[in-house]
Design a protein around this motif. Sequence first.
Motif, PDB file in Angstrom:
ATOM      1  N   UNK A  42       0.813  -1.100   0.111  1.00 41.11           N
ATOM      2  CA  UNK A  42      -0.081   0.226  -0.115  1.00 41.11           C
ATOM      3  C   UNK A  42       0.894   1.240  -0.115  1.00 41.11           C
ATOM      4  N   UNK A  43       1.764   1.516   0.864  1.00 41.38           N
ATOM      5  CA  UNK A  43       2.754   2.665   0.864  1.00 41.38           C
ATOM      6  C   UNK A  43       3.128   2.983  -0.580  1.00 41.38           C
ATOM      7  N   UNK A  44       3.653   1.815  -1.250  1.00 38.71           N
ATOM      8  CA  UNK A  44       4.245   2.011  -2.950  1.00 38.71           C
ATOM      9  C   UNK A  44       3.221   2.483  -3.630  1.00 38.71           C
ATOM     10  N   UNK A  45       1.916   1.668  -3.535  1.00 39.59           N
ATOM     11  CA  UNK A  45       0.712   2.116  -4.440  1.00 39.59           C
ATOM     12  C   UNK A  45       0.387   3.646  -4.133  1.00 39.59           C
ATOM     13  N   UNK A  46       0.580   4.081  -3.055  1.00 41.17           N
ATOM     14  CA  UNK A  46       0.255   5.602  -2.888  1.00 41.17           C
ATOM     15  C   UNK A  46       1.411   6.562  -2.973  1.00 41.17           C
ATOM     16  N   UNK A  47       2.460   6.297  -3.265  1.00 41.91           N
ATOM     17  CA  UNK A  47       3.821   6.968  -3.312  1.00 41.91           C
ATOM     18  C   UNK A  47       3.807   7.709  -4.653  1.00 41.91           C
ATOM     19  N   UNK A  48       3.748   9.115  -4.655  1.00 39.91           N
ATOM     20  CA  UNK A  48       3.883  10.118  -5.549  1.00 39.91           C
ATOM     21  C   UNK A  48       5.166   9.530  -6.578  1.00 39.91           C
ATOM     22  N   UNK A  49       6.335   9.422  -6.047  1.00 40.04           N
ATOM     23  CA  UNK A  49       7.351   9.316  -7.163  1.00 40.04           C
ATOM     24  C   UNK A  49       7.270   7.967  -7.999  1.00 40.04           C
ATOM     25  N   UNK A 149      14.204   0.322  -6.369  1.00 38.01           N
ATOM     26  CA  UNK A 149      14.823   1.096  -5.136  1.00 38.01           C
ATOM     27  C   UNK A 149      13.940   1.749  -4.121  1.00 38.01           C
ATOM     28  N   UNK A 150      12.920   2.388  -4.850  1.00 38.31           N
ATOM     29  CA  UNK A 150      11.896   3.144  -4.101  1.00 38.31           C
ATOM     30  C   UNK A 150      11.138   2.309  -3.284  1.00 38.31           C
ATOM     31  N   UNK A 151      10.886   0.958  -3.968  1.00 36.93           N
ATOM     32  CA  UNK A 151       9.830  -0.057  -3.402  1.00 36.93           C
ATOM     33  C   UNK A 151      10.536  -0.295  -2.127  1.00 36.93           C
ATOM     34  N   UNK A 152      11.729  -0.684  -1.993  1.00 38.22           N
ATOM     35  CA  UNK A 152      12.384  -1.333  -1.112  1.00 38.22           C
ATOM     36  C   UNK A 152      12.683  -0.286   0.067  1.00 38.22           C
ATOM     37  N   UNK A 153      12.800   1.072  -0.278  1.00 37.29           N
ATOM     38  CA  UNK A 153      12.842   2.219   0.648  1.00 37.29           C
ATOM     39  C   UNK A 153      11.662   2.199   1.500  1.00 37.29           C
ATOM     40  N   UNK A 154      10.484   1.817   0.756  1.00 34.72           N
ATOM     41  CA  UNK A 154       9.012   1.893   1.295  1.00 34.72           C
ATOM     42  C   UNK A 154       8.816   0.809   2.362  1.00 34.72           C
ATOM     43  N   UNK A 155       9.663  -0.166   2.336  1.00 34.79           N
ATOM     44  CA  UNK A 155       9.520  -1.554   3.026  1.00 34.79           C
ATOM     45  C   UNK A 155       9.010  -2.564   2.011  1.00 34.79           C
ATOM     46  N   UNK A 156       8.952  -2.427   0.864  1.00 38.36           N
ATOM     47  CA  UNK A 156       8.171  -3.451   0.011  1.00 38.36           C
ATOM     48  C   UNK A 156       9.319  -4.190  -0.742  1.00 38.36           C
ATOM     49  N   UNK A 157       9.072  -5.340  -1.139  1.00 41.00           N
ATOM     50  CA  UNK A 157       9.888  -6.367  -1.828  1.00 41.00           C
ATOM     51  C   UNK A 157      10.072  -5.897  -3.341  1.00 41.00           C
ATOM     52  N   UNK A 158      10.890  -5.505  -4.157  1.00 41.36           N
ATOM     53  CA  UNK A 158      10.986  -5.639  -5.580  1.00 41.36           C
ATOM     54  C   UNK A 158      11.185  -6.903  -6.089  1.00 41.36           C
ATOM     55  N   UNK A 159      10.573  -7.135  -7.278  1.00 43.16           N
ATOM     56  CA  UNK A 159      10.684  -8.529  -7.688  1.00 43.16           C
ATOM     57  C   UNK A 159      11.972  -8.574  -8.576  1.00 43.16           C
TER      58      UNK A 159
END
Length: 179
Positions: A42-49, A149-159
């Motif tokens: 969810x934080x990535x889905x809402x991230x403006x960048x 990189x941004x997804x990882x910064x937001x606590x997600x796991x990039x594929x």
Amino acid sequence: MSDAVRNSRRTVPENFMSYLDELYVHQEWADAEHWRAIEAHAPALADRAIRERLHHIHLVQSAFLWIVGPRTSQFAITKVEDYPNMADLKAFARKGHADLAAMLDAMDDARLADTIEVPWFRPALKVSVRHALMQAAMHSHYHRGQNATRLRELGGVPPTTDFIVWLRDGQPTALWDRG
């Protein structure tokens, strides 16, 4: 390096369409993998960048589709705000991939060698269709890396979407929806 080796590297392989087909099937798979990972966090889905970069990726894919196509109409430059939600932006991405696949299916080696103008350069840059399509794919790879990189910064796991991983996994087709 010998002249023979240097010159052999400058020729376009006869099966270059096959290479581009693989590159673009991989690109759609990789884009879909990123979309699913972003939607799962969810934080990535809402991230403006991330949202702006996804728009940029798919806008540029559409722009390259336009410049190598018949150019029967003006190119429509959209803004991220033109897509009220991420589902609309994802639909834009999926349509672009479908249109690119149809265009590649209809393309032949002669068309790959044609020279086109890239109008956003001043003066306009003249390149082959083959080079334009290579640039479009490489551009998407670059920005997917930024989103990872941004997804990882937001606590997600990039594929992991490396081309070699796609090959190892049997060249899977794109799975756009979580299942």
